[in-house]
Design an enzyme around this catalytic site. Structure first.
Site, mmCIF file in Angstrom:
data_model
loop_
_atom_site.group_PDB
_atom_site.id
_atom_site.type_symbol
_atom_site.label_atom_id
_atom_site.label_comp_id
_atom_site.label_asym_id
_atom_site.label_seq_id
_atom_site.Cartn_x
_atom_site.Cartn_y
_atom_site.Cartn_z
ATOM 1 N N GLY A 36 -28.793 93.385 -28.581
ATOM 2 C CA GLY A 36 -27.762 92.522 -27.989
ATOM 3 C C GLY A 36 -26.484 93.306 -27.752
ATOM 4 O O GLY A 36 -26.062 94.072 -28.618
ATOM 5 N N ARG A 64 -33.957 94.643 -25.199
ATOM 6 C CA ARG A 64 -34.731 94.596 -26.441
ATOM 7 C C ARG A 64 -36.088 95.190 -26.087
ATOM 8 O O ARG A 64 -36.609 94.957 -25.003
ATOM 9 C CB ARG A 64 -34.858 93.166 -26.937
ATOM 10 C CG ARG A 64 -33.486 92.505 -27.169
ATOM 11 C CD ARG A 64 -33.564 91.353 -28.129
ATOM 12 N NE ARG A 64 -32.321 90.571 -28.166
ATOM 13 C CZ ARG A 64 -31.310 90.799 -28.976
ATOM 14 N NH1 ARG A 64 -31.351 91.799 -29.826
ATOM 15 N NH2 ARG A 64 -30.228 90.028 -28.956
ATOM 16 N N ASP A 121 -29.627 96.453 -36.337
ATOM 17 C CA ASP A 121 -30.694 96.975 -37.210
ATOM 18 C C ASP A 121 -31.982 97.312 -36.460
ATOM 19 O O ASP A 121 -32.672 98.276 -36.816
ATOM 20 C CB ASP A 121 -30.958 96.052 -38.411
ATOM 21 C CG ASP A 121 -31.299 94.630 -38.001
ATOM 22 O OD1 ASP A 121 -31.231 94.326 -36.791
ATOM 23 O OD2 ASP A 121 -31.636 93.830 -38.885
ATOM 24 N N THR A 166 -22.735 95.101 -33.359
ATOM 25 C CA THR A 166 -23.319 93.764 -33.204
ATOM 26 C C THR A 166 -22.273 92.723 -33.566
ATOM 27 O O THR A 166 -21.556 92.897 -34.561
ATOM 28 C CB THR A 166 -24.573 93.556 -34.094
ATOM 29 O OG1 THR A 166 -24.840 92.144 -34.197
ATOM 30 C CG2 THR A 166 -24.440 94.123 -35.487
ATOM 31 N N ASP A 177 -22.835 90.032 -34.835
ATOM 32 C CA ASP A 177 -23.266 89.347 -36.071
ATOM 33 C C ASP A 177 -22.625 89.957 -37.323
ATOM 34 O O ASP A 177 -22.533 89.298 -38.351
ATOM 35 C CB ASP A 177 -24.797 89.417 -36.225
ATOM 36 C CG ASP A 177 -25.527 88.819 -35.032
ATOM 37 O OD1 ASP A 177 -24.906 88.030 -34.294
ATOM 38 O OD2 ASP A 177 -26.707 89.147 -34.835
ATOM 39 N N ASP A 201 -23.869 91.990 -39.384
ATOM 40 C CA ASP A 201 -24.828 91.829 -40.479
ATOM 41 C C ASP A 201 -25.385 93.171 -40.968
ATOM 42 O O ASP A 201 -26.389 93.210 -41.671
ATOM 43 C CB ASP A 201 -25.990 90.917 -40.024
ATOM 44 C CG ASP A 201 -26.701 91.449 -38.786
ATOM 45 O OD1 ASP A 201 -26.202 92.398 -38.151
ATOM 46 O OD2 ASP A 201 -27.764 90.902 -38.437
ATOM 47 N N ARG A 259 -27.455 84.916 -35.637
ATOM 48 C CA ARG A 259 -28.873 85.031 -36.032
ATOM 49 C C ARG A 259 -29.036 84.516 -37.469
ATOM 50 O O ARG A 259 -28.712 83.371 -37.715
ATOM 51 C CB ARG A 259 -29.349 86.478 -35.892
ATOM 52 C CG ARG A 259 -30.839 86.583 -35.629
ATOM 53 C CD ARG A 259 -31.242 88.019 -35.521
ATOM 54 N NE ARG A 259 -30.796 88.624 -34.283
ATOM 55 C CZ ARG A 259 -31.478 88.593 -33.153
ATOM 56 N NH1 ARG A 259 -32.639 88.004 -33.104
ATOM 57 N NH2 ARG A 259 -31.012 89.163 -32.064
HETATM 58 O O1 F6P Z 1 -27.590 89.774 -32.357
HETATM 59 C C1 F6P Z 1 -26.654 89.260 -31.472
HETATM 60 C C2 F6P Z 1 -27.068 87.881 -31.001
HETATM 61 O O2 F6P Z 1 -26.080 87.422 -30.108
HETATM 62 C C3 F6P Z 1 -27.327 86.851 -32.106
HETATM 63 O O3 F6P Z 1 -26.139 86.316 -32.636
HETATM 64 C C4 F6P Z 1 -28.172 85.856 -31.362
HETATM 65 O O4 F6P Z 1 -28.991 85.111 -32.247
HETATM 66 C C5 F6P Z 1 -29.008 86.731 -30.463
HETATM 67 O O5 F6P Z 1 -28.302 87.960 -30.307
HETATM 68 C C6 F6P Z 1 -29.295 86.155 -29.115
HETATM 69 O O6 F6P Z 1 -30.128 87.048 -28.452
HETATM 70 P P1 F6P Z 1 -30.430 86.999 -26.889
HETATM 71 O O7 F6P Z 1 -29.196 87.413 -26.152
HETATM 72 O O8 F6P Z 1 -31.547 87.955 -26.715
HETATM 73 O O9 F6P Z 1 -30.768 85.569 -26.583
#
Ligand code: F6P
Length: 319
Positions: free
Chosen positions: A11, A72, A103, A125, A127, A129, A171
């Protein structure tokens, strides 16, 4: 070491561009050739690689997203896919790689390490995390975005005397929800790291109503439940008008904050220094305003500590 590459993966996060700029300019200014890999590991296995110049990273420090694009790449878990990546890196004579992401990105870098490629990781990120580092690139910007959104929602919540349930990203982590709850003066915050008590939440709303306060802000981290589910549970207990708001990807975009630009610039510079000093398999991190580095093994075996005592402060301050 003569030639390195940089990629952003997973992300995106505000400040990734500042990190790419820092890696590219720190490399060129120290005599290295530097290549940009587009679309993260997916771009690597497709050979989406180009040489970067000083001006390729001009005018991006202030931009959100990532100019190298991101993706991803679940197939990167496969040994055969990793071998393709190694082959391509060798074809380009790339001796070191800086990866910028979360991660999942570090797991990809670990796999490359196991194939003998030198890598350094930069945590990025929203997050926040990632263990060990106090902050990841993008967290501060996202935090400011969430707080601004909550401020706006609070205006209309007050006007109409409504309770708002706002869903925050993260997340499995409650970090973004927790800090934005404290910074925006939310009445309640639900995070995965702490058991929630609906009884307490509803009695707080009731107490507020008794003293003439008819609006409330409840932040729910997406890792706990959706805002919609939360609203349904709440309306079973209380006869009040609620609205929900899912902030979504607004939290990921926008200009990086000053703090994120500075952190990204420092991380990028340190990553190149580490590669030049023959380090590998290390993540750069921030602690007490000092940049240091730690092995991927340590990062991936630890769990991010979250200061849940902040929940107590939120509860005490929001009456
Ligand atoms: O890891 C960053 C994040 O924005 C999370 O907070 C969220 O759950 C996820 O990515 C959403 O992913 P995507 O953009 O692939 O829907």
């Amino acid at each position: 070491m003569k030639r390195i590459a940089v990629l952003t993966s997973g992300g995106d996060a505000p400040g990734m561009n500042a990190a790419v700029r820092s890696v590219v300019r720190s490399s060129i200014n120290r005599g290295l050739e530097v290549y940009g890999i587009s679309y993260g590991y997916l771009g690597l296995i497709r050979g989406d690689i180009k040489k970067m110049s000083l001006s390729d990273v001009g005018d991006i420090i202030q931009r959100g997203g990532t100019s190298l694009h991101s993706a991803r790449c679940p197939e990167f878990k496969d040994e055969s896919v990793q071998e393709i990546a190694v082959k391509i890196l060798k074809e380009y004579h790339i001796e070191g790689l800086v990866v910028i992401g979360g991660d999942g990105t570090f797991r990809g870098a670990t796999a490359l390490e196991n194939h003998g490629i030198k890598t350094i990781a930069i945590p990025a990120t929203i997050d926040n995390d990632i263990p060990i580092t106090e902050s990841s690139i993008g967290f501060d910007s996202a935090l400011n975005t969430v707080i601004e959104a909550v401020d706006r929602i609070r205006d209309t919540a007050t006007s109409h005397e409504r309770t708002f349930i706002i869903e925050v990203m993260g997340r499995d982590s409650g970090m973004l929800a927790l800090y934005s709850g404290l910074g925006s003066g939310a009445e309640s915050v639900l995070i995965p790291e702490e058991p929630y008590d609906f009884e307490k939440i509803t009695s707080k709303i009731k107490r507020g109503m008794e003293r003439g306060k008819a609006h409330s802000i409840i932040l729910v981290a997406e890792g706990v439940m959706s805002a919609e589910e939360c609203s349904k549970l709440l309306s079973k207990e209380l006869d009040i008008e609620t609205r929900i708001s899912v902030l979504g990807h607004i939290q990921r975009g926008g200009r990086p904050s000053a703090k994120d630009r500075i952190l990204a610039s420092r991380f990028g510079h340190e990553a190149v220094t580490l590669l030049l000093n023959d380090y590998s398999g290390e993540m750069v991190y921030l602690k007490n305003n000092t940049i240091s580095h730690v092995s991927y093994d340590t990062v991936l075996s630890e769990k991010k500590e979250l200061d849940t005592s902040l929940i107590e402060i939120i509860n005490e301050l929001s009456i």
